[in-house]
Scaffold this motif. Structure first.
Motif, mmCIF file in Angstrom:
data_model
loop_
_atom_site.group_PDB
_atom_site.id
_atom_site.type_symbol
_atom_site.label_atom_id
_atom_site.label_comp_id
_atom_site.label_asym_id
_atom_site.label_seq_id
_atom_site.Cartn_x
_atom_site.Cartn_y
_atom_site.Cartn_z
ATOM 1 N N GLY A 1 0.769 -1.240 0.000
ATOM 2 C CA GLY A 1 0.000 0.000 0.000
ATOM 3 C C GLY A 1 0.797 1.285 0.000
ATOM 4 N N VAL A 2 2.090 1.210 -0.315
ATOM 5 C CA VAL A 2 2.873 2.445 -0.344
ATOM 6 C C VAL A 2 2.924 3.054 -1.740
ATOM 7 C CG1 VAL A 2 4.302 1.798 1.620
ATOM 8 C CG2 VAL A 2 5.060 1.221 -0.668
ATOM 9 N N GLY A 3 2.422 2.322 -2.730
ATOM 10 C CA GLY A 3 2.342 2.888 -4.071
ATOM 11 C C GLY A 3 3.274 2.273 -5.095
ATOM 12 N N LYS A 4 3.596 0.986 -4.938
ATOM 13 C CA LYS A 4 4.456 0.316 -5.925
ATOM 14 C C LYS A 4 3.798 0.281 -7.293
ATOM 15 C CE LYS A 4 4.516 -3.423 -3.540
ATOM 16 N NZ LYS A 4 4.055 -2.884 -2.261
ATOM 17 N N THR A 5 2.543 -0.143 -7.321
ATOM 18 C CA THR A 5 1.855 -0.314 -8.595
ATOM 19 C C THR A 5 1.659 1.027 -9.290
ATOM 20 O OG1 THR A 5 0.757 -2.238 -7.677
ATOM 21 C CG2 THR A 5 -0.206 -1.297 -9.652
ATOM 22 N N THR A 6 1.231 2.030 -8.534
ATOM 23 C CA THR A 6 1.053 3.375 -9.089
ATOM 24 C C THR A 6 2.379 3.893 -9.637
ATOM 25 O OG1 THR A 6 -0.500 3.674 -7.289
ATOM 26 C CG2 THR A 6 0.078 5.617 -8.560
ATOM 27 N N THR A 7 3.451 3.667 -8.869
ATOM 28 C CA THR A 7 4.769 4.118 -9.297
ATOM 29 C C THR A 7 5.186 3.426 -10.590
ATOM 30 O OG1 THR A 7 5.399 4.535 -7.010
ATOM 31 C CG2 THR A 7 7.186 4.283 -8.578
ATOM 32 N N THR A 8 4.983 2.107 -10.640
ATOM 33 C CA THR A 8 5.337 1.357 -11.847
ATOM 34 C C THR A 8 4.584 1.903 -13.063
ATOM 35 O OG1 THR A 8 5.536 -0.590 -10.431
ATOM 36 C CG2 THR A 8 5.565 -0.970 -12.800
ATOM 37 N N ALA A 9 3.277 2.075 -12.893
ATOM 38 C CA ALA A 9 2.440 2.544 -14.003
ATOM 39 C C ALA A 9 2.892 3.919 -14.473
ATOM 40 C CB ALA A 9 0.981 2.581 -13.559
ATOM 41 N N ASN A 10 3.159 4.805 -13.533
ATOM 42 C CA ASN A 10 3.500 6.188 -13.903
ATOM 43 C C ASN A 10 4.896 6.318 -14.485
ATOM 44 O OD1 ASN A 10 1.301 8.211 -13.271
ATOM 45 N ND2 ASN A 10 1.271 6.915 -11.455
ATOM 46 N N ILE A 11 5.872 5.652 -13.876
ATOM 47 C CA ILE A 11 7.226 5.736 -14.430
ATOM 48 C C ILE A 11 7.253 5.106 -15.820
ATOM 49 C CG2 ILE A 11 9.636 5.014 -14.162
ATOM 50 C CD1 ILE A 11 9.322 5.162 -11.188
ATOM 51 N N GLY A 12 6.571 3.968 -15.953
ATOM 52 C CA GLY A 12 6.522 3.285 -17.245
ATOM 53 C C GLY A 12 5.921 4.172 -18.327
ATOM 54 N N THR A 13 4.803 4.808 -17.987
ATOM 55 C CA THR A 13 4.148 5.681 -18.953
ATOM 56 C C THR A 13 5.033 6.880 -19.295
ATOM 57 O OG1 THR A 13 2.066 5.041 -17.932
ATOM 58 C CG2 THR A 13 2.007 6.923 -19.425
ATOM 59 N N ALA A 14 5.661 7.448 -18.251
ATOM 60 C CA ALA A 14 6.534 8.606 -18.473
ATOM 61 C C ALA A 14 7.708 8.231 -19.375
ATOM 62 C CB ALA A 14 7.046 9.137 -17.139
ATOM 63 N N LEU A 15 8.276 7.038 -19.170
ATOM 64 C CA LEU A 15 9.385 6.595 -20.020
ATOM 65 C C LEU A 15 8.920 6.422 -21.466
ATOM 66 C CD1 LEU A 15 11.159 4.018 -17.668
ATOM 67 C CD2 LEU A 15 12.156 6.140 -18.522
ATOM 68 N N ALA A 16 7.696 5.899 -21.619
ATOM 69 C CA ALA A 16 7.150 5.727 -22.971
ATOM 70 C C ALA A 16 6.934 7.079 -23.639
ATOM 71 C CB ALA A 16 5.846 4.940 -22.904
ATOM 72 N N LEU A 17 6.482 8.062 -22.839
ATOM 73 C CA LEU A 17 6.284 9.416 -23.377
ATOM 74 C C LEU A 17 7.611 10.038 -23.800
ATOM 75 C CD1 LEU A 17 3.649 10.803 -20.826
ATOM 76 C CD2 LEU A 17 3.270 10.315 -23.248
ATOM 77 N N GLU A 18 8.705 9.570 -23.185
ATOM 78 C CA GLU A 18 10.042 10.041 -23.560
ATOM 79 C C GLU A 18 10.562 9.316 -24.804
ATOM 80 O OE1 GLU A 18 12.233 12.339 -22.053
ATOM 81 O OE2 GLU A 18 10.601 13.010 -20.749
ATOM 82 N N GLY A 19 9.715 8.430 -25.340
ATOM 83 C CA GLY A 19 10.081 7.756 -26.585
ATOM 84 C C GLY A 19 10.795 6.427 -26.407
ATOM 85 N N LYS A 20 10.720 5.860 -25.199
ATOM 86 C CA LYS A 20 11.386 4.576 -24.974
ATOM 87 C C LYS A 20 10.417 3.424 -25.175
ATOM 88 C CE LYS A 20 15.214 6.454 -23.985
ATOM 89 N NZ LYS A 20 16.359 6.288 -24.882
ATOM 90 N N LYS A 21 10.979 2.263 -25.499
ATOM 91 C CA LYS A 21 10.154 1.048 -25.564
ATOM 92 C C LYS A 21 10.138 0.422 -24.173
ATOM 93 C CE LYS A 21 9.809 -1.697 -29.056
ATOM 94 N NZ LYS A 21 10.224 -2.807 -29.944
ATOM 95 N N VAL A 22 8.949 0.309 -23.608
ATOM 96 C CA VAL A 22 8.829 -0.101 -22.212
ATOM 97 C C VAL A 22 7.860 -1.275 -22.083
ATOM 98 C CG1 VAL A 22 8.191 0.668 -19.893
ATOM 99 C CG2 VAL A 22 9.162 2.309 -21.506
ATOM 100 N N VAL A 23 8.210 -2.235 -21.210
ATOM 101 C CA VAL A 23 7.229 -3.252 -20.843
ATOM 102 C C VAL A 23 7.102 -3.280 -19.325
ATOM 103 C CG1 VAL A 23 8.924 -5.137 -20.967
ATOM 104 C CG2 VAL A 23 6.503 -5.670 -21.071
ATOM 105 N N LEU A 24 5.851 -3.305 -18.872
ATOM 106 C CA LEU A 24 5.579 -3.401 -17.439
ATOM 107 C C LEU A 24 5.189 -4.841 -17.132
ATOM 108 C CD1 LEU A 24 3.233 -0.268 -17.103
ATOM 109 C CD2 LEU A 24 5.732 -0.338 -16.954
#
Lengths: 269, 227
Positions: free
Chosen positions: A13-36
């Motif tokens: 409940g500290v926010g692992k899943t939210t963090t994963t989703a947001n960092i992953g999306t942000a990396l994709a927005l930076e033009g990277k190929k990302v898999v979660l």
């Protein structure tokens, strides 16, 4: 060759899943190929937070058991170019996968993606061991609470004994107003105890709950403070030198004065 | 001097238990039990290799003894052997009672921070080059020095040597134990001591004071008494 990053915390409940989703999306927005990868088998959430629940056909367990090909199980997020999700199985448990299988899976994904982010389940048992097996780097998420910091400390110790020394730290859900009143641990206290490098600080933000419920990561919203913090974290992972956000903008001269006096009073007691 | 029915001796291999040839099994068990009780925190959770020397046991007695030891420790290897040929080879009773290398003796150096869930255990002195975090435990037969902040549990003189000390650059332990004495941090606001401190036993009290002359003398504090 991509990089495998596990996002873990020990405490739930500290926010692992939210963090994963947001960092992953942000990396994709930076033009990277990302898999979660959602490693929380039996209690999957990442698909819900990403809003991709209804597109799951095959999952992680199907891949390691050879029921389907890896490509079939990967869900391509149509909103963000280059973002993919490998969901967890909901009807199985953590023992359905072994660390060796995860390692093999990560090696395979590394060939095709720039970043592989693994959402680790809470706890230190089989699920944790699976999640960290294939990782090159670890990010520890904590909130500024004594119990969460205690668990983060334990996790950092376990990571070190599993050849993942020097993880990066994200302090999530910080409330500057509470820190100012002395009701919440501040960032310095947290870093002092854990003794690891800080990757970022995410302020407490109601919008995170709204966006998680809607299945739209907060990084897409320009007005969200937390979203901005996650965008900064993604940039730091890419090697950019982004300063920490100034969370203290509302501190006025009067606040400083008050702080000065309350500090003096404390010493007298 | 009457010979004790049971004498413990720590060796590099593990624990040697010398048993008097003419002792009755009941006496052996009760004597061993009281010794194990006094050393409980020391053995707790550790894996110990046992060597029984002296009196011969039948298999039923052997299993009874092992059952008793298993209550206090994880048993590693077990060996039952004959008594040493000569009486002098029996160690004197106080030999194992405590590690006495407080002034000069064996030491273990730990590099890095002892984190929550980690437990460092050594029969001699321990030096931690790093912090000891809350939830981390350091247990030594002798002194404990922490070249960082001590926030977890430190147990010096765990085998009973009350002249052992605990010293740290920043002494903020959850719990501090020396031999049979135990203290905990005072309730309420935690104060971060701005100078290095040492804890030791004086008379019947566990005392914490700065060890550099002229630093924070007025803050000298006497904590709780024997538990």
């Amino acid at each position: 060759m991509g990089e495998v990053i596990v996002i873990t915390s020990g405490k739930g409940g500290v926010g692992k899943t939210t963090t994963t989703a947001n960092i992953g999306t942000a990396l994709a927005l930076e033009g990277k190929k990302v898999v979660l990868i959602d490693a929380d088998i039996g209690l999957r959430n990442l698909d819900v937070v990403m809003g991709l629940e209804n597109r799951i056909v095959y999952d992680l367990v199907d891949v390691v058991e050879g029921t389907c090909r890896l490509k079939q199980a990967l869900i391509r997020d149509k909103r963000f170019n280059g973002l993919h999700l490998l969901p967890a199985a909901q009807t199985r448990d953590k023992n359905a996968v072994t660390p060796a299988q995860m390692q093999k899976l990560c090696e395979e994904l590394k060939q095709h993606f720039d970043f592989i982010l693994i959402d680790c389940p809470a706890g230190i048992e089989q699920g944790f061991k699976n999640a960290i097996a294939g990782a090159d780097k670890a990010v520890v998420v904590t909130v500024p609470e004594v119990s969460a910091v205690r668990d983060a400390d334990r996790i950092i110790g376990l990571l070190a004994s599993n050849e993942l020394p020097n993880p990066l730290l994200i302090v999530n859900r910080l409330r500057m107003d509470m820190v100012k009143r002395g009701d919440m641990m501040d960032i310095d206290d947290t870093i002092d105890i854990l003794g690891v490098d800080l990757l970022g600080v995410v302020p407490d933000d109601e919008k995170i709950i709204v966006s998680s419920n809607r299945g739209e990561p907060a990084v897409t919203e320009d007005s969200s403070l937390a979203g901005q913090a996650y965008r900064n974290i993604a940039k730091r992972l890419l090697g950019e030198d982004v300063p920490l956000m100034n969370l203290q903008t509302e501190e006025t001269f009067m606040d400083k004065l008050r702080k000065l006096f309350s500090g003096k009073n404390k010493k007298k007691h | 001097m009457t010979q004790q029915p049971v004498v413990f001796k720590g060796t590099r291999k593990g624990l040697s238990i010398y048993i008097a040839n003419d002792a009755k099994i009941e006496d052996i068990r009760s004597a061993a039990d009281s010794k194990l009780k006094s050393g409980k925190p020391f053995f707790d959770g550790a894996t110990v290799n046992l060597t029984f020397l002296g009196r011969e046991f039948n298999s039923q007695e052997q299993s009874q003894l092992l059952e008793l030891f298993a209550q206090y420790m994880k048993i590693g290897t077990v060996e039952f052997t004959q008594a040493p040929a000569r009486q002098e080879e029996y160690p004197s009773d106080d030999h194992y009672n405590f590690f006495d290398g407080i002034e000069e003796g064996m030491a273990r150096f730990v590099r890095g921070t002892v984190r929550s869930g980690q437990r460092i255990f050594y029969e001699g002195n321990i030096v931690v080059i790093g912090d000891v975090n809350p939830g981390g435990e350091v247990i030594a037969g002798g002194n404990i020095l922490v070249l960082g902040t001590l926030r977890g549990i430190a147990y010096a003189g765990a085998t009973g040597n009350s002249s052992a000390v605990v010293a740290s650059y920043c002494l903020q332990p959850t719990q501090l134990r020396i031999a049979g004495y135990i203290t905990r941090a005072p309730e309420g606001e935690t104060i971060k001591p701005p100078y290095p401190e040492v804890a030791y036993i004086k008379g019947d009290q566990l005392i914490i004071e700065p060890y550099l002359p002229g630093k924070g003398k007025q803050a000298e504090s006497i904590l709780q008494t024997k538990v």
